[in-house]
Design a protein around this motif. Sequence first.
Motif, PDB file in Angstrom:
ATOM      1  N   GLY A   1      33.544  -4.811  24.896  1.00 27.72           N
ATOM      2  CA  GLY A   1      33.756  -5.810  23.787  1.00 27.72           C
ATOM      3  C   GLY A   1      34.961  -5.751  23.025  1.00 27.72           C
ATOM      4  O   GLY A   1      35.831  -4.923  23.344  1.00 27.72           O
ATOM      5  N   VAL A   2      35.087  -6.488  22.024  1.00 28.47           N
ATOM      6  CA  VAL A   2      36.231  -6.676  21.279  1.00 28.47           C
ATOM      7  C   VAL A   2      36.229  -5.768  20.151  1.00 28.47           C
ATOM      8  O   VAL A   2      37.249  -5.807  19.247  1.00 28.47           O
ATOM      9  CB  VAL A   2      36.892  -8.218  21.138  1.00 28.47           C
ATOM     10  CG1 VAL A   2      37.048  -8.768  22.300  1.00 28.47           C
ATOM     11  CG2 VAL A   2      35.933  -8.820  20.304  1.00 28.47           C
ATOM     12  N   ASP A   3      35.085  -5.447  19.376  1.00 28.38           N
ATOM     13  CA  ASP A   3      34.847  -4.879  18.214  1.00 28.38           C
ATOM     14  C   ASP A   3      33.756  -3.783  18.227  1.00 28.38           C
ATOM     15  O   ASP A   3      33.268  -3.617  19.314  1.00 28.38           O
ATOM     16  CB  ASP A   3      34.596  -5.976  16.961  1.00 28.38           C
ATOM     17  CG  ASP A   3      33.422  -6.678  17.474  1.00 28.38           C
ATOM     18  OD1 ASP A   3      32.533  -6.363  18.042  1.00 28.38           O
ATOM     19  OD2 ASP A   3      33.211  -7.626  16.667  1.00 28.38           O
ATOM     20  N   ARG A   4      33.660  -3.074  16.972  1.00 27.93           N
ATOM     21  CA  ARG A   4      32.791  -1.769  17.003  1.00 27.93           C
ATOM     22  C   ARG A   4      31.338  -2.469  17.373  1.00 27.93           C
ATOM     23  O   ARG A   4      30.445  -1.929  17.813  1.00 27.93           O
ATOM     24  CB  ARG A   4      32.715  -1.324  15.647  1.00 27.93           C
ATOM     25  CG  ARG A   4      31.906  -0.153  15.641  1.00 27.93           C
ATOM     26  CD  ARG A   4      32.275   0.966  16.378  1.00 27.93           C
ATOM     27  NE  ARG A   4      31.223   2.066  16.679  1.00 27.93           N
ATOM     28  CZ  ARG A   4      31.314   3.222  16.543  1.00 27.93           C
ATOM     29  NH1 ARG A   4      32.555   3.932  16.372  1.00 27.93           N
ATOM     30  NH2 ARG A   4      30.261   4.151  16.598  1.00 27.93           N
ATOM     31  N   ALA A   5      30.967  -3.713  16.859  1.00 24.90           N
ATOM     32  CA  ALA A   5      29.483  -4.273  17.050  1.00 24.90           C
ATOM     33  C   ALA A   5      29.431  -4.304  18.339  1.00 24.90           C
ATOM     34  O   ALA A   5      28.191  -4.016  18.993  1.00 24.90           O
ATOM     35  CB  ALA A   5      29.622  -5.537  16.295  1.00 24.90           C
TER      36      ALA A   5
ATOM     37  N   ASP B   1      28.958  -0.850  19.904  1.00 23.52           N
ATOM     38  CA  ASP B   1      27.534  -0.178  19.749  1.00 23.52           C
ATOM     39  C   ASP B   1      26.343  -0.894  20.522  1.00 23.52           C
ATOM     40  O   ASP B   1      25.290  -0.189  21.020  1.00 23.52           O
ATOM     41  CB  ASP B   1      27.280  -0.747  18.273  1.00 23.52           C
ATOM     42  CG  ASP B   1      28.040   0.282  17.309  1.00 23.52           C
ATOM     43  OD1 ASP B   1      28.630   1.251  17.646  1.00 23.52           O
ATOM     44  OD2 ASP B   1      28.149  -0.118  15.799  1.00 23.52           O
ATOM     45  N   ARG B   2      26.584  -2.251  20.927  1.00 27.79           N
ATOM     46  CA  ARG B   2      25.667  -2.810  21.861  1.00 27.79           C
ATOM     47  C   ARG B   2      25.733  -2.056  23.096  1.00 27.79           C
ATOM     48  O   ARG B   2      24.802  -1.775  23.931  1.00 27.79           O
ATOM     49  CB  ARG B   2      25.899  -4.291  22.009  1.00 27.79           C
ATOM     50  CG  ARG B   2      25.610  -5.179  20.781  1.00 27.79           C
ATOM     51  CD  ARG B   2      25.410  -6.596  21.397  1.00 27.79           C
ATOM     52  NE  ARG B   2      26.829  -7.202  21.567  1.00 27.79           N
ATOM     53  CZ  ARG B   2      27.643  -7.562  20.720  1.00 27.79           C
ATOM     54  NH1 ARG B   2      27.301  -7.695  19.296  1.00 27.79           N
ATOM     55  NH2 ARG B   2      29.006  -8.120  21.157  1.00 27.79           N
ATOM     56  N   MET B   3      26.890  -1.437  23.708  1.00 29.57           N
ATOM     57  CA  MET B   3      27.007  -1.015  24.862  1.00 29.57           C
ATOM     58  C   MET B   3      26.464   0.622  25.048  1.00 29.57           C
ATOM     59  O   MET B   3      26.037   0.973  25.729  1.00 29.57           O
ATOM     60  CB  MET B   3      28.341  -0.899  25.438  1.00 29.57           C
ATOM     61  CG  MET B   3      28.930  -2.167  25.854  1.00 29.57           C
ATOM     62  SD  MET B   3      27.905  -3.106  27.015  1.00 29.57           S
ATOM     63  CE  MET B   3      26.886  -4.134  25.959  1.00 29.57           C
ATOM     64  N   VAL B   4      26.593   1.081  23.511  1.00 31.21           N
ATOM     65  CA  VAL B   4      25.871   2.556  23.428  1.00 31.21           C
ATOM     66  C   VAL B   4      24.442   2.268  23.661  1.00 31.21           C
ATOM     67  O   VAL B   4      23.902   3.106  24.274  1.00 31.21           O
ATOM     68  CB  VAL B   4      26.228   3.106  22.180  1.00 31.21           C
ATOM     69  CG1 VAL B   4      25.522   4.324  21.808  1.00 31.21           C
ATOM     70  CG2 VAL B   4      27.667   3.171  21.994  1.00 31.21           C
ATOM     71  N   ALA B   5      23.765   1.316  23.029  1.00 34.89           N
ATOM     72  CA  ALA B   5      22.368   1.133  23.042  1.00 34.89           C
ATOM     73  C   ALA B   5      22.166   0.867  24.299  1.00 34.89           C
ATOM     74  O   ALA B   5      21.119   1.306  24.903  1.00 34.89           O
ATOM     75  CB  ALA B   5      21.757  -0.118  21.953  1.00 34.89           C
TER      76      ALA B   5
ATOM     77  N   GLU C   1      31.536   8.583  20.074  1.00 35.63           N
ATOM     78  CA  GLU C   1      32.774   8.415  19.360  1.00 35.63           C
ATOM     79  C   GLU C   1      34.155   8.812  20.166  1.00 35.63           C
ATOM     80  O   GLU C   1      35.266   8.192  20.063  1.00 35.63           O
ATOM     81  CB  GLU C   1      33.059   9.437  18.050  1.00 35.63           C
ATOM     82  CG  GLU C   1      31.735   8.885  16.996  1.00 35.63           C
ATOM     83  CD  GLU C   1      32.114   7.402  16.651  1.00 35.63           C
ATOM     84  OE1 GLU C   1      33.180   6.808  16.479  1.00 35.63           O
ATOM     85  OE2 GLU C   1      30.977   6.796  16.586  1.00 35.63           O
ATOM     86  N   THR C   2      33.839   9.684  21.409  1.00 33.43           N
ATOM     87  CA  THR C   2      34.883  10.005  22.215  1.00 33.43           C
ATOM     88  C   THR C   2      35.381   8.640  22.977  1.00 33.43           C
ATOM     89  O   THR C   2      36.503   8.492  23.065  1.00 33.43           O
ATOM     90  CB  THR C   2      34.071  10.821  23.255  1.00 33.43           C
ATOM     91  OG1 THR C   2      33.709  12.233  22.722  1.00 33.43           O
ATOM     92  CG2 THR C   2      35.413  11.249  24.441  1.00 33.43           C
ATOM     93  N   TYR C   3      34.425   7.953  23.325  1.00 34.27           N
ATOM     94  CA  TYR C   3      34.747   6.658  23.979  1.00 34.27           C
ATOM     95  C   TYR C   3      35.532   5.633  23.150  1.00 34.27           C
ATOM     96  O   TYR C   3      36.358   4.955  23.376  1.00 34.27           O
ATOM     97  CB  TYR C   3      33.411   6.201  24.743  1.00 34.27           C
ATOM     98  CG  TYR C   3      32.803   7.140  25.679  1.00 34.27           C
ATOM     99  CD1 TYR C   3      32.838   7.171  26.924  1.00 34.27           C
ATOM    100  CD2 TYR C   3      31.610   7.904  25.140  1.00 34.27           C
ATOM    101  CE1 TYR C   3      32.450   7.937  27.866  1.00 34.27           C
ATOM    102  CE2 TYR C   3      31.134   8.807  26.180  1.00 34.27           C
ATOM    103  CZ  TYR C   3      31.471   8.823  27.086  1.00 34.27           C
ATOM    104  OH  TYR C   3      30.948   9.593  28.204  1.00 34.27           O
TER     105      TYR C   3
END
Length: 528
Positions: free
Chosen positions: A179-183, A186-190, A410-412
Amino acid sequence: MNRSTSAGGGHGRRRRLTLRTPAVAALCLTGTLALGAAPAPAAPARAAADPLARFHHQHVDFKSCLLGPDDTTGKELEQAGARCADVTVPLDYARPGGRTITVAISRIRGTDTAHRAGALLLNSGGPGGQTIGDPPWVRAAMKDVGARYDVVGVDPRFVGRSTPLDCRWPTGSMIRGAGVDRAGFDRMVALSAELADRCRAHAGDLLPYATTRNTARDMDVVRAALGERRISYLGYSYGSYLGEVYATMYPRRVDRVVLDGVIDPARYGPRLLRGTEAANRHALRDWAGWAAAHDTAYGLGRTRGAVLAAVDAVQAAAARTPLRVGAYRVDEHVVPVVLFNGLSQDNPAAFGDFAQAVRDLRRAAEGRAVTPSPWLAESLRFLLTGDDSAYGSAQTAILCGDVPAPRDPETYWRDLRRAGTRDRLFTPVTDDIGACAFWDPPRERPTAIRGDLPALLVNATGDPRTVYRGAQTMRRGWPSSRLVTLRGADQHAVYGVFGSSCVDSAVNAYLAGGRLPHRDLTCSRPAG
């Protein structure tokens, strides 16, 4: 990682999101589950000397490869004269007297018994790619040399017909764009955490044993069960890493080894795609030049720059709002993977498939109703449904089971931010977090690959999946090896696939006589 992610394609086969050859048979989810079954007991003296004796000396019952009227792979094998069998192996090699599973194999017997060279085992990549359907096309690529070999396809453990592992995912791949931003990240983390949790819930009893080292051990059981003292081996992409591991674990069991699309073992792991961005940008530019020359057919622009601008416009539109493509909603996490997947085969048919897909995505970005072309429809079905859950499950289980991934999200995120604006198309795919960040640690250390092997290495200079420097690294590490380079092609998997008579002849000459070329060879891209 791909069968990692790549795009195989060609020979009428479906392209997969994996580091694998394009000539893989269509996925067949039918498998043989034999938990607790074992071969007939061996003599006590033999068992005392060899804890795997009952597996090494089991009877292999070859039968029809056809599983039913809709089994396309089985029909192709039958037509080529292949027979199939299940070989029983331990689930856990540390406990060979415990639970067992089966590994499915196919075989086309050699007919030139006077010049028999033995068995040639195949692996077409992945991890997670089926190989049981490959002997017919490999046998054809070998021409007259093929008659000297028993050509053997092996579905690795937990893949295809070999006790399949299925985490019941809603997708065929863990790979997405960040994605293009932190949101979006975070969806990809979930999502990554959810996919890992599903694997623990639905396949947790198998996950610890899904490793390349165990696949190599299975290969050696297959070798012994077939009555072969040594085997020859042909491995593509991830299959090159499997060949490196097998030759290290069983150095006296290998004869002639061909590795096509060579992985540097120091770079193998869940983040194997990192470092492929430049090769993919080069492949994208070459495709864009082709599409510009065929603007009348695809309407993407008359110059390379115009075609690349169309690609950028699709990505930007998906970042604003998901695109409606047929029955699918295609968002900023999926579009980059589709584009990445379109680049691995350097031929007009693959270029045309990709051009149609970009054309359809651009129309969707313009708000027009779109019925996706066959290749795009297949790609979206693979990414956005659970039809091929078993494929992605097995691929991920092997990658995560081989080498640990960084666990801190946070590494990614730092890696993605560090890349900044240098590459907004491919880095969000290659640097994104995946399910391995939430996996249990591997039970074994990765194999320390042996210092030398007289193997024949094959790679294209523009390979966008197993980049050329991996083959160069292995050539330096294996002084006795030789490297056949295909120059000027953005091609993943060459021998028997790309149509280079220069490459094919070099491989067949080695398989025929067992002698490597005196020096490294360079083949030019065929004209036309």
